[in-house]
Design a protein around this motif. Sequence first.
Motif, mmCIF file in Angstrom:
data_model
loop_
_atom_site.group_PDB
_atom_site.id
_atom_site.type_symbol
_atom_site.label_atom_id
_atom_site.label_comp_id
_atom_site.label_asym_id
_atom_site.label_seq_id
_atom_site.Cartn_x
_atom_site.Cartn_y
_atom_site.Cartn_z
ATOM 1 N N VAL A 88 -4.945 1.207 -4.451
ATOM 2 C CA VAL A 88 -6.121 0.515 -3.905
ATOM 3 C C VAL A 88 -6.812 1.405 -2.875
ATOM 4 O O VAL A 88 -6.186 2.273 -2.270
ATOM 5 N N ILE A 89 -8.115 1.211 -2.722
ATOM 6 C CA ILE A 89 -8.845 1.869 -1.630
ATOM 7 C C ILE A 89 -8.707 0.948 -0.425
ATOM 8 O O ILE A 89 -9.154 -0.194 -0.445
ATOM 9 N N MET A 90 -8.060 1.467 0.624
ATOM 10 C CA MET A 90 -7.707 0.600 1.751
ATOM 11 C C MET A 90 -8.868 0.493 2.742
ATOM 12 O O MET A 90 -8.794 0.974 3.872
ATOM 13 N N ASP A 91 -9.932 -0.175 2.307
ATOM 14 C CA ASP A 91 -11.089 -0.334 3.190
ATOM 15 C C ASP A 91 -11.229 -1.779 3.664
ATOM 16 O O ASP A 91 -12.277 -2.199 4.128
ATOM 17 N N GLY A 92 -10.114 -2.538 3.556
ATOM 18 C CA GLY A 92 -10.130 -3.929 4.011
ATOM 19 C C GLY A 92 -9.412 -4.070 5.346
ATOM 20 O O GLY A 92 -9.491 -3.191 6.211
ATOM 21 N N ASP A 93 -8.652 -5.174 5.512
ATOM 22 C CA ASP A 93 -7.998 -5.433 6.805
ATOM 23 C C ASP A 93 -6.575 -4.879 6.870
ATOM 24 O O ASP A 93 -5.892 -5.061 7.867
ATOM 25 N N LYS A 94 -6.135 -4.183 5.827
ATOM 26 C CA LYS A 94 -4.774 -3.626 5.814
ATOM 27 C C LYS A 94 -4.821 -2.178 6.304
ATOM 28 O O LYS A 94 -5.491 -1.335 5.699
ATOM 29 N N SER A 95 -4.108 -1.895 7.395
ATOM 30 C CA SER A 95 -4.193 -0.570 8.022
ATOM 31 C C SER A 95 -3.111 0.391 7.562
ATOM 32 O O SER A 95 -3.223 1.599 7.772
ATOM 33 N N GLU A 96 -2.046 -0.127 7.001
ATOM 34 C CA GLU A 96 -0.910 0.735 6.654
ATOM 35 C C GLU A 96 -0.343 0.303 5.305
ATOM 36 O O GLU A 96 -0.338 -0.879 4.976
ATOM 37 N N HIS A 97 0.134 1.280 4.546
ATOM 38 C CA HIS A 97 0.714 0.968 3.232
ATOM 39 C C HIS A 97 2.231 0.863 3.353
ATOM 40 O O HIS A 97 2.857 1.602 4.109
ATOM 41 N N LEU A 98 2.798 -0.065 2.591
ATOM 42 C CA LEU A 98 4.267 -0.206 2.568
ATOM 43 C C LEU A 98 4.960 1.112 2.247
ATOM 44 O O LEU A 98 6.064 1.368 2.703
ATOM 45 N N LEU A 99 4.320 1.956 1.432
ATOM 46 C CA LEU A 99 4.969 3.203 1.000
ATOM 47 C C LEU A 99 5.222 4.167 2.161
ATOM 48 O O LEU A 99 6.137 4.979 2.107
ATOM 49 N N GLU A 100 4.373 4.091 3.215
ATOM 50 C CA GLU A 100 4.676 4.856 4.436
ATOM 51 C C GLU A 100 5.528 4.021 5.386
ATOM 52 O O GLU A 100 6.451 4.531 6.026
ATOM 53 N N ALA A 101 5.204 2.737 5.493
ATOM 54 C CA ALA A 101 5.883 1.882 6.472
ATOM 55 C C ALA A 101 7.382 1.778 6.191
ATOM 56 O O ALA A 101 8.189 1.798 7.126
ATOM 57 N N ILE A 102 7.748 1.671 4.913
ATOM 58 C CA ILE A 102 9.168 1.455 4.585
ATOM 59 C C ILE A 102 10.051 2.614 5.048
ATOM 60 O O ILE A 102 11.023 2.394 5.786
ATOM 61 N N PRO A 103 9.769 3.879 4.652
ATOM 62 C CA PRO A 103 10.647 4.961 5.133
ATOM 63 C C PRO A 103 10.620 5.140 6.650
ATOM 64 O O PRO A 103 11.624 5.532 7.248
#
Length: 325
Positions: A88-103
């Motif tokens: 997805v293009i993260m241009d909404g209200d989500k600032s961080e992706h689980l793929l970075e947050a999880i590790p």
Amino acid sequence: LNIHLMNTFFNVSDLGNLTQALAEVREVKNNRFGFQPLGKNKTLLMIFFNNSLRTRLSTQKAAMNLGMNVIVLDVNAGAWKLETERGVIMDGDKSEHLLEAIPVMASYCDLIGIRSFAGLVEREFDYAETIVNQFVAYSGRPIFAMETATVHPLQAFADLITIEEHKKSERPKVVLTWAPHCRALPQAVPNSFAEWMNAADVDFVITHPKGYELDPKFAGNIKVEYDQRKAFEGADFIYAKNWSCPGVTRPSDYGKILCNDPAWTVDQEHMSWTNNAYFMHCLPVRRGLIVTDDVIESPQSLVIPEAANREISAEVVIKRILEGL
């Protein structure tokens, strides 16, 4: 050395031999601070995508009993909003992706407990356990469920402990009954309860209005008794719970409220059909919808000891995971 090592905890099969697990329950309950060397300098990260009272308090208490450090993260109250979809293009209200947050989260802890409810919109997304499985895939840490889209094993384990402690016959009759509710609720609690009762040595019956059939992945081939009165006859334990349509036969009905018949509310008359049964519910419970005041306040109500056993189920699970680290 009957140690059954676990790296994930979602289903009854993850626990191995149930008789051994229940023996360990008694050991832990008699000496809940006796295993602190296991948790010394180890950190549990508890991640909540949804609200919690019993799960949060009991799991934190269990980890502290084991000498652990505990970090609690409320994803929706104080952390960045997390994107869970790929591509997805993260241009909404989500600032961080689980793929970075999880590790990143995993780098601060030794094991992770996750609570992430069903969205009740897309059956496929929920039943694939999309969010939790990303933690399993990308964290490199043992993961246990503090209720997911489809299961709540810490609750079902505590339910089994409670039944074991209060049963008056070798093989009690246990009834899971649907009850009405004003909101559409997930199937995690009934799914796990059915799965665990199928694995336990009990005479298990499910009763609900037509259209609420649980996924056979959890309910197995247990016969549904659509007549609530018949189901209650001779019951030793009544476990009341609402759930929305699981959408097994009609996926388009997934998450819908198909029925709100107040005749399904568990009251004194319902309990009079049983073998002086105990009443159980996972809490929180809406009085007057699920159950009447006189039933939940009666001496046959186990809702408080059942909730107290959440500490014990969590401690046994965390202890098992620590033994494998």
